[in-house]
Write a protein that holds these residues in place. Structure first.
Motif, short mmCIF file in Angstrom:
data_model
loop_
_atom_site.label_atom_id
_atom_site.label_comp_id
_atom_site.label_asym_id
_atom_site.label_seq_id
_atom_site.Cartn_x
_atom_site.Cartn_y
_atom_site.Cartn_z
N ILE A 119 5.98 7.74 -7.58
CA ILE A 119 4.73 7.00 -7.71
C ILE A 119 4.57 5.92 -6.66
O ILE A 119 3.63 5.90 -5.90
N SER A 120 5.49 4.95 -6.65
CA SER A 120 5.31 3.94 -5.62
C SER A 120 6.51 3.94 -4.69
O SER A 120 6.79 3.00 -4.04
N LEU A 131 -0.32 11.51 -8.66
CA LEU A 131 -0.44 10.15 -9.20
C LEU A 131 0.14 9.19 -8.17
O LEU A 131 1.34 9.20 -7.90
N ILE A 132 -0.74 8.39 -7.57
CA ILE A 132 -0.32 7.48 -6.50
C ILE A 132 -0.88 6.11 -6.81
O ILE A 132 -2.10 5.95 -6.96
N VAL A 133 0.02 5.13 -6.94
CA VAL A 133 -0.39 3.79 -7.35
C VAL A 133 0.24 2.79 -6.39
O VAL A 133 1.40 2.94 -6.01
N ASN A 134 -0.51 1.76 -6.00
CA ASN A 134 0.05 0.73 -5.13
C ASN A 134 1.03 -0.16 -5.86
O ASN A 134 0.95 -0.32 -7.08
N ILE A 167 0.86 -1.19 0.00
CA ILE A 167 0.00 0.00 0.00
C ILE A 167 0.89 1.23 0.00
O ILE A 167 1.81 1.35 0.82
N ASN A 168 0.62 2.15 -0.90
CA ASN A 168 1.45 3.33 -1.06
C ASN A 168 1.18 4.33 0.07
O ASN A 168 0.09 4.89 0.17
N LEU A 169 2.20 4.56 0.89
CA LEU A 169 2.02 5.45 2.04
C LEU A 169 1.70 6.88 1.62
O LEU A 169 1.06 7.63 2.37
N LEU A 170 2.12 7.26 0.43
CA LEU A 170 1.80 8.61 -0.06
C LEU A 170 0.29 8.80 -0.20
O LEU A 170 -0.23 9.89 0.01
N GLY A 171 -0.40 7.72 -0.54
CA GLY A 171 -1.86 7.79 -0.64
C GLY A 171 -2.50 8.00 0.72
O GLY A 171 -3.43 8.80 0.87
#
Lengths: 125, 125, 125, 125, 125
Positions: B124-125, C81-84, B87-91
């Motif tokens: 991004i990731s 832009l945030i992607v897992n 899971i992307n922590l930035l999200g």
């Protein structure tokens, strides 16, 4: 404590839990028998006592994480702690503690210790 | 501010959030108590003030990402930041900032820094 | 173009998209403001012109992938832009192109290039 | 074969597939045009002939895996085979073969061969 | 055992299983034919005998894990054991044993052995 809507024994006493918005269908037996001393068992054994709230469809409301509850319900079904790769065991541990399933919490603490030995993982994942 | 539909205290005041199309069920206590200064707490403390919109089933509409809201709600439930692998922590950080949960945003910034040290990850990731 | 069911401004104009069978709830502002020149913005700005079809619950039907639309909607919400991990960027790129979100498509093309440098990945993942 | 409920051409002929319990919304054009010789195309082109069963909400019942159908439907939408990391290509191949989408099955066979070269993977993952 | 609601043969006899809260739609043929000696086959072959409970929408209630049931249902559909990366095979094995699908349980035991050779994995993942 047998009521009119449970004619054929605890085994056929189906109920739905609304855990944080996701619904899990199970039997009272599963929630009560495997870990009879847990808070979860008490919540569903002494129904009248706890006064659990229900949503409009009759599912019992519990304000917890559905994702991390899933392995806990499976544990109550068959007695094994089984978790997919990538699922954070700390999340499952929080739920095991909340629901007072002590034996499972201990298993999880051991598993967490084993999964992050020398290279110190951050507390997050 | 107690109204007729909340007879038994804030703790039993259940509500459903429709976050970007997925429904999360929780209590007002969870949204308000853990981080009382957050925007999210204010949104659900001063209900009349904010005039939150509801969908046809009565869930409060919030135009944000359900996936990244999940760990935020769990944090409000038990105080731990717990995120699955991948899971992307930035999200999660975007949501923490949007809902004004400052302490969590700071924790996430540290975690993001720690998770991408020498090998520079793409944004991004 | 303001109609009776939008009394309090674009910001409160909620709508649901049925993307390939999964429902996303958002506001017209999100779909229109961030990338006003995109096809998606036009679809929901000039409603009468496009004649978007709705499902029985009133959600606008779009015959595309829900999974890869998710990061696109998040991008329109907050501009990142945030992607897992594990999500195929080529899938997100297809949607960005379909919806005519040019700036995002360019970002994705760069990210795809960066994610498969020397070791030539197959065109699939 | 044009009926009263399809006034504006095949493109606007929406339908929902209930694949193993999950619903996918798409258009007849998507199912029929990209691979007109596939079994899937025939199922939805010659509706009267096949007599597809529908569930109570009108979705066409197909007894297959929803998870592995997803990349197949995306392929029919835009012509690209795009699969996330960790998804078993053998599962997608089973569906491509079942629905008679020959060109996609061939692409998948190549991709499977390329993804497990020297280190012989088990037949499972 | 043919009843009024099954006019056109077993193949068109659709049913829905509510496995732990998630619904799977399939045919009686799939549940019965591939492994006729399994407990699952008996449950749905001798309907009157077993007296399976149904939820309000008519789905048959089974108190087990939906996630790990998915590859089992796919196996009954096409005869292949196909599991995504990261899914714990021990979870699938528990379900295969519960439903008495012996041949699949044996395949899973072999696959589990092969997936954790020298580096001794913990019993969890």
């Amino acid at each position: 404590v047998k009521t009119a809507d449970e004619p054929s024994g605890a085994n056929t006493d189906w109920l739905t839990l609304n855990i944080g918005g996701r619904c899990f269908t199970t039997t009272r037996t599963t929630l009560v028998n495997k870990e009879p001393d847990s808070m979860l068992a008490h919540m569903f054994q002494d129904r009248e006592l706890w006064g659990n709230k229900q949503d409009p469809r009759g599912a019992y409301l519990i304000d917890r994480s559905p994702e991390y509850f899933e392995p806990i319900l499976n544990y109550l079904r068959h007695g094994q702690l089984i978790v997919n790769e990538g699922i954070n065991l700390l999340g499952v541990l929080e739920e095991a503690r909340f629901f007072g399933i002590e034996q499972l919490a201990e298993q999880l603490e051991v598993a967490i210790k084993n999964s992050q030995p020398p290279e110190d993982h951050s507390p997050i994942s």
